[in-house]
Scaffold this motif. Structure first.
Motif, PDB file in Angstrom:
ATOM      1  N   ILE A 185      -1.734  -1.353  10.715  1.00 52.39           N
ATOM      2  CA  ILE A 185      -0.456  -0.642  10.693  1.00 52.39           C
ATOM      3  C   ILE A 185      -0.611   0.573  11.594  1.00 52.39           C
ATOM      4  N   PHE A 186       0.228   0.632  12.623  1.00 53.56           N
ATOM      5  CA  PHE A 186       0.175   1.744  13.576  1.00 53.56           C
ATOM      6  C   PHE A 186       1.408   2.618  13.430  1.00 53.56           C
ATOM      7  N   ASP A 187       1.230   3.923  13.629  1.00 58.96           N
ATOM      8  CA  ASP A 187       2.400   4.792  13.664  1.00 58.96           C
ATOM      9  C   ASP A 187       3.012   4.742  15.058  1.00 58.96           C
ATOM     10  N   PRO A 202      11.532   6.930   6.847  1.00 57.71           N
ATOM     11  CA  PRO A 202      10.117   6.670   6.599  1.00 57.71           C
ATOM     12  C   PRO A 202       9.857   5.931   5.276  1.00 57.71           C
ATOM     13  N   ILE A 203       8.757   5.182   5.245  1.00 56.06           N
ATOM     14  CA  ILE A 203       8.375   4.439   4.045  1.00 56.06           C
ATOM     15  C   ILE A 203       7.037   4.967   3.544  1.00 56.06           C
ATOM     16  N   THR A 204       6.959   5.261   2.271  1.00 56.78           N
ATOM     17  CA  THR A 204       5.678   5.640   1.678  1.00 56.78           C
ATOM     18  C   THR A 204       5.064   4.444   0.975  1.00 56.78           C
ATOM     19  N   ASP A 205       5.889   3.744   0.177  1.00 57.47           N
ATOM     20  CA  ASP A 205       5.383   2.582  -0.552  1.00 57.47           C
ATOM     21  C   ASP A 205       5.688   1.318   0.237  1.00 57.47           C
ATOM     22  N   LEU A 206       4.689   0.829   0.919  1.00 55.66           N
ATOM     23  CA  LEU A 206       4.852  -0.362   1.749  1.00 55.66           C
ATOM     24  C   LEU A 206       4.751  -1.624   0.902  1.00 55.66           C
ATOM     25  N   ASN A 207       5.612  -2.561   1.211  1.00 55.06           N
ATOM     26  CA  ASN A 207       5.506  -3.894   0.622  1.00 55.06           C
ATOM     27  C   ASN A 207       6.127  -4.845   1.647  1.00 55.06           C
ATOM     28  N   LEU A 208       5.297  -5.271   2.595  1.00 56.81           N
ATOM     29  CA  LEU A 208       5.773  -6.068   3.716  1.00 56.81           C
ATOM     30  C   LEU A 208       5.388  -7.525   3.539  1.00 56.81           C
ATOM     31  N   ASN A 229       7.107   5.548  10.348  1.00 61.04           N
ATOM     32  CA  ASN A 229       8.386   6.012  10.845  1.00 61.04           C
ATOM     33  C   ASN A 229       8.887   5.069  11.928  1.00 61.04           C
ATOM     34  N   THR A 230      10.084   5.313  12.420  1.00 64.44           N
ATOM     35  CA  THR A 230      10.667   4.455  13.449  1.00 64.44           C
ATOM     36  C   THR A 230       9.665   4.267  14.591  1.00 64.44           C
ATOM     37  N   GLY A 231       9.386   3.025  14.935  1.00 66.99           N
ATOM     38  CA  GLY A 231       8.414   2.730  15.979  1.00 66.99           C
ATOM     39  C   GLY A 231       7.070   2.288  15.419  1.00 66.99           C
ATOM     40  N   SER A 232       6.892   2.400  14.113  1.00 62.33           N
ATOM     41  CA  SER A 232       5.640   1.937  13.502  1.00 62.33           C
ATOM     42  C   SER A 232       5.568   0.420  13.552  1.00 62.33           C
ATOM     43  N   GLN A 233       4.358  -0.091  13.758  1.00 56.55           N
ATOM     44  CA  GLN A 233       4.197  -1.537  13.903  1.00 56.55           C
ATOM     45  C   GLN A 233       3.148  -2.102  12.977  1.00 56.55           C
ATOM     46  N   GLY A 276       0.816  -1.201   0.000  1.00 52.90           N
ATOM     47  CA  GLY A 276       0.000   0.000   0.000  1.00 52.90           C
ATOM     48  C   GLY A 276       0.850   1.251   0.000  1.00 52.90           C
ATOM     49  N   THR A 277       0.229   2.351  -0.332  1.00 52.66           N
ATOM     50  CA  THR A 277       0.918   3.635  -0.316  1.00 52.66           C
ATOM     51  C   THR A 277       0.375   4.442   0.859  1.00 52.66           C
ATOM     52  N   ILE A 278       1.276   4.801   1.749  1.00 47.47           N
ATOM     53  CA  ILE A 278       0.875   5.521   2.964  1.00 47.47           C
ATOM     54  C   ILE A 278       1.162   7.008   2.764  1.00 47.47           C
ATOM     55  N   THR A 279       0.110   7.776   2.540  1.00 46.70           N
ATOM     56  CA  THR A 279       0.277   9.217   2.330  1.00 46.70           C
ATOM     57  C   THR A 279      -0.348  10.020   3.467  1.00 46.70           C
ATOM     58  N   ASN A 280      -1.293   9.425   4.172  1.00 46.21           N
ATOM     59  CA  ASN A 280      -1.905  10.092   5.325  1.00 46.21           C
ATOM     60  C   ASN A 280      -1.238   9.543   6.586  1.00 46.21           C
ATOM     61  N   GLY A 281      -0.352  10.327   7.175  1.00 43.59           N
ATOM     62  CA  GLY A 281       0.441   9.840   8.292  1.00 43.59           C
ATOM     63  C   GLY A 281       1.762   9.307   7.767  1.00 43.59           C
ATOM     64  N   THR A 282       2.618   8.842   8.675  1.00 53.27           N
ATOM     65  CA  THR A 282       3.963   8.435   8.284  1.00 53.27           C
ATOM     66  C   THR A 282       4.352   7.123   8.941  1.00 53.27           C
TER      67      THR A 282
END
Ligand SMILES: *[C@@H]1O[C@H](CO)[C@@H](O)[C@H](O)[C@H]1NC(C)=O
Ligand SMILES: *[C@@H]1O[C@H](CO)[C@@H](O)[C@H](O)[C@H]1NC(C)=O
Length: 141
Positions: A123-125, A97-103, A65-69, A57-63
């Motif tokens: 996915i939590f920030d 930070p990651i915008t284009d997620l592929n986990l 970042n380190t600590g995201s789970q 997914g593409t995360i554009t609303n929010g970030t």
């Protein structure tokens, strides 16, 4: 009689395709500021075995970042979590930070699973706010 048998075997061959459908995830009712696409392998999941989740997914609303789970949990009909939620530190194996997620994450499934259950992928920030949430009822409705 021959015709009847032929028809029966055709009818039997078709439903297999229909029932072997993919588990489909939809955005959670609660909140999902960003859309994610979740696919699982095997589909359907098998109790006692490992399940692989791919989240794109593409995360554009929010970030992210380190600590995201990333949290994957299974719930029964009464909304009780089955076993323990599987929690992954997204930035442990990626540059944030990651915008284009592929986990891709593997979880160990409980030895027993109810006939129907719910899979939640969150996915939590860093503050625990939801960046994305997808859910699927198994077997899907
Ligand atoms: C981001 O998500 C929040 C929560 O869903 C929502 O209230 C807000 O409008 C969104 N912002 C944008 C720019 O889409
Ligand atoms: C996600 O990553 C896998 C492995 O690198 C790759 O095969 C796949 O094409 C990627 N998916 C997307 C949507 O980018």
């Amino acid at each position: 009689m021959f015709t009847l048998l032929t028809i029966l075997s055709i009818v039997n061959a078709i439903p297999y395709q229909f029932y072997k459908r993919a588990t489909t995830f939809t955005p959670c009712d609660t909140d999902s500021p960003n859309d994610i696409t979740v696919t699982i392998t095997p589909d359907p999941l098998i109790a006692g075995e490992k399940g692989t989740f791919n989240i794109v997914g593409t995360i554009t609303n929010g970030t992210v970042n380190t600590g995201s789970q990333l949290v994957i949990e299974l719930k029964d009909d009464a909304d009780a979590v089955i076993g323990d939620p599987s929690t992954f530190d997204i930035c442990a194996s990626a540059t944030c930070p990651i915008t284009d997620l592929n986990l891709t994450q593997v979880i160990q499934l409980p030895d027993t699973l109810p006939n129907t259950f719910i899979i939640d992928v969150n996915i939590f920030d860093v503050n625990g706010d939801t960046l994305a949430c997808a859910t699927s009822a198994v077997p899907g409705a």
